[in-house]
Scaffold this motif. Structure first.
Motif, short mmCIF file in Angstrom:
data_model
loop_
_atom_site.label_atom_id
_atom_site.label_comp_id
_atom_site.label_asym_id
_atom_site.label_seq_id
_atom_site.Cartn_x
_atom_site.Cartn_y
_atom_site.Cartn_z
N CYS A 401 -16.29 53.33 3.59
CA CYS A 401 -16.96 54.58 3.95
C CYS A 401 -18.45 54.51 3.63
O CYS A 401 -19.30 54.98 4.41
CB CYS A 401 -16.32 55.77 3.22
SG CYS A 401 -14.80 56.38 4.00
N CYS A 425 -15.01 59.84 7.05
CA CYS A 425 -15.74 59.60 5.81
C CYS A 425 -16.84 60.64 5.61
O CYS A 425 -17.34 61.24 6.57
CB CYS A 425 -16.40 58.22 5.83
SG CYS A 425 -15.25 56.83 6.03
N GLY A 431 -12.97 59.24 1.85
CA GLY A 431 -12.33 59.20 3.16
C GLY A 431 -11.13 60.12 3.23
O GLY A 431 -10.40 60.28 2.25
#
Length: 459
Positions: A401, A425, A431
Motif C-alpha cells: 500500500c 489502500c 489496506g
C-alpha cells in the motif's frame, strides 16, 4: 486420553480482598495425558498494585494475582495462585486485565462431581445488590456420543467496565464462541441450587437477557452508579436440550453516568477488517496486523481511546488521527502467536470519547493454526485466506500500500488472489478488503470491477 465415563467439575476462584476486582471469566478445554487446561481472565483496579504498560505486555511479564483457583467439590485442591499475563489496560478507567492457563490432572473417582472456582467478599462497594461474590464454572467431561471426544467449553470476553449514559437504551451483545460448534446460550447466574455469583446475582435490575441470542437489553433510567453483571455461558448439542455440557462464568461491571450529550452521540466503529463475528486465521509465529478505526458521534467530540480485550502478546499502538475529517482515529494491533496459543481466541474492542461515552463492542474470533511451510506468493497479488475475508500476510499489505500510494503514477488499489475482491489502500499504508458486485470481478489494469471473464478484453 481417558476420562471417567461421567465426570462433572465446577471451578471456583477465591480472592482475599476483591473490592477492586473488575470481573473475569473461567473456561476450559481437554488437554493431553488425562488433563484439562483451565483458562481464566481477570481484571483488577490498576491503582491497587496491578500496574501494566506496553513494556509489560511486550516482555510477557507474569504479574502477581490475588487469591487462588480451587477445586471445592469432588476434590479439594488449590490449583494455582491467580498470577496472570497482562494483555490490556486503561489509564482512564483504572483497570488492568490479563489472562493465564493451567493444566490440571484428572483422576478417576467414585465421586463424579467436581467443583472449581473463585469467590470472596466485597466487589466494588458501589455495586448494587451486595458485597460478596462468586464465580463458578461447571463442565461434564463425559466422552460425547456425537463427536466421540471430550467437550470443550464455550468462551466469551467483555470489557471489564462497560459505560452507559443515563436515559439511553442499550443492547449489549455478549460474544461467544465454541470450538465444537455447539448451540450456545446465556443465562443469569443464580444462587440456587449452587451459588454461582454471591451478592452480585441479578443486580442489573430492569434489564432483559435474550438467552438464545446472548443479547442484554437495558434502559438506563433507574439509577446512576455501578452495577455488576453475572452470567453463565452454556453449550448444548441441540437448541431443545435442557442439560448443558458446561456452564462458564462471565462477570463484568457496568457504570451508568450522566452525560450532557444525546444518546446518539456515542462513538461509532466504521467498517473495519475486524468486524463483529468475523473469523481470522493466523499461523504460529506469523504476524497478525490490523488497524482499527473509530469515529466520534458528533463533530464537537473526539475519540480518546480504543480499548481492547486481547490474547497474550498482542501489542496495540498509540492512538493516531485518521484521514482529514477530524472525527476519526485509529490504532494498529500486532500479534505473533506462539505454539502454546494454538486454537481459538476472542478479540474485542470498544471506542471511548472525551465524555467517557463508549461505542458498541466489536468482537472477532482469532484462530491460530499449526505453522505451515511457506509457499511463494506472487509479487503482484495480495493473497487472501480461503474465505477471501482476511490477509494471509498483513505485513505485505502495508508495504504494498505504501508503494502504490507513494508511487508514480499514484494508485490506491491492489489485486488479490480472489478474483471478486480487491484491496483499497490509504496513504497511511492500511489496506481494506473490498468486494465487487455479484457477476463482476476485479480488473487491475483498469482499476475497476468488470463483467466476469472480460478483464483481458478491456483496457
Amino acid at each position: 486420553m481417558c476420562f471417567p465415563s461421567t465426570f462433572l467439575f465446577t471451578c471456583l476462584l477465591y480472592l482475599v480482598d476483591s473490592s477492586h476486582f473488575r470481573g473475569g471469566i473461567i473456561s476450559w478445554k481437554p488437554a493431553e495425558n488425562n488433563q484439562i487446561e483451565i483458562n481464566y481472565r481477570v481484571a483488577f483496579r490498576a491503582s491497587f498494585g496491578h500496574t501494566c504498560d506496553e513494556n509489560t505486555i511486550r516482555n510477557g511479564t507474569l504479574l502477581s494475582g490475588e487469591g487462588s483457583l480451587q477445586c471445592v467439590e469432588g476434590c479439594s485442591d488449590t490449583i494455582t495462585t491467580m498470577s496472570y499475563y497482562c494483555t490490556d489496560f486503561s489509564a482512564t478507567e483504572d483497570w488492568t486485565s490479563g489472562t493465564n492457563s493451567v493444566k490440571y490432572n484428572l483422576s478417576a473417582s467414585s465421586n463424579n462431581l467436581y467443583t472449581f472456582g473463585f469467590s470472596s467478599c466485597c466487589w466494588i462497594s458501589l455495586v448494587e445488590g451486595g458485597s460478596d461474590w462468586m464465580m463458578r464454572t461447571t463442565a461434564n467431561l463425559t466422552v460425547r456420543q456425537d463427536t466421540g471426544k471430550i467437550n470443550s467449553s464455550p468462551i466469551s470476553a467483555m470489557q471489564p467496565v462497560v459505560r452507559f449514559s443515563y436515559g439511553c437504551d442499550y443492547t449489549l451483545k455478549i460474544p461467544v464462541s465454541d470450538d465444537d460448534g455447539d448451540v450456545v446460550k446465556c443465562r443469569w447466574s443464580t444462587q440456587t441450587p449452587n451459588d454461582e455469583c454471591g451478592g452480585v446475582c441479578e443486580t442489573l435490575s430492569g434489564s432483559y437477557l435474550d438467552e438464545r441470542s446472548c443479547v442484554l437489553s437495558y434502559n438506563a433510567t433507574r439509577f446512576t452508579g455501578w452495577y455488576a453483571v453475572a452470567l453463565q455461558i452454556e453449550d448444548f448439542q441441540k437448541s431443545t436440550d435442557t442439560a448443558p455440557f458446561s456452564s462458564v462464568s462471565l462477570q463484568f461491571l457496568i457504570f451508568v453516568g450522566n452525560s450532557s450529550s444525546s444518546c446518539e452521540s456515542r462513538p461509532v466503529l466504521p467498517q473495519n477488517i475486524i468486524t463483529n463475528g468475523s473469523i481470522h486465521h493466523s499461523s504460529v509465529y506469523k504476524i497478525f496486523n490490523e488497524s482499527i478505526i473509530a469515529r466520534s458521534g458528533e463533530a464537537t467530540l473526539r475519540v480518546t481511546a480504543i480499548e481492547t480485550v486481547s490474547p497474550i502478546g498482542m501489542i496495540k499502538s498509540e492512538l493516531f488521527p485518521y484521514g482529514t475529517s477530524g472525527r476519526e482515529w485509529f490504532v494498529t494491533v500486532t500479534w505473533k502467536p506462539t505454539k502454546s496459543q494454538l486454537g481459538t481466541h476472542l478479540f474485542c474492542y470498544t471506542a471511548v470519547d472525551n465524555l467517557g461515552q463508549t461505542s458498541d463492542q466489536t468482537c472477532a474470533t482469532l484462530v491460530v493454526d499449526e505453522e505451515v511451510a511457506d509457499t511463494p506468493e506472487p509479487d503482484n497479488l495480495i493473497v487472501l485466506n480461503s474465505d477471501c475475508n482476511a490477509f494471509k500476510t498483513p505485513e505485505k499489505v502495508h508495504t504494498k500500500c505504501i508503494e502504490v500510494t507513494t508511487g508514480v503514477p499514484q494508485s490506491f488499489y491492489l489485486a488479490t488472489s480472489c478474483s471478486s475482491n480487491f484491496v483499497q489502500c490509504n496513504e497511511l499504508g492500511t489496506g481494506y478488503i473490498m468486494r465487487c458486485v455479484p457477476g463482476t470481478e476485479w480488473c487491475q489494469h483498469v482499476l475497476t470491477c468488470v463483467h466476469a471473464g472480460t478483464c483481458n478484453t478491456e483496457g
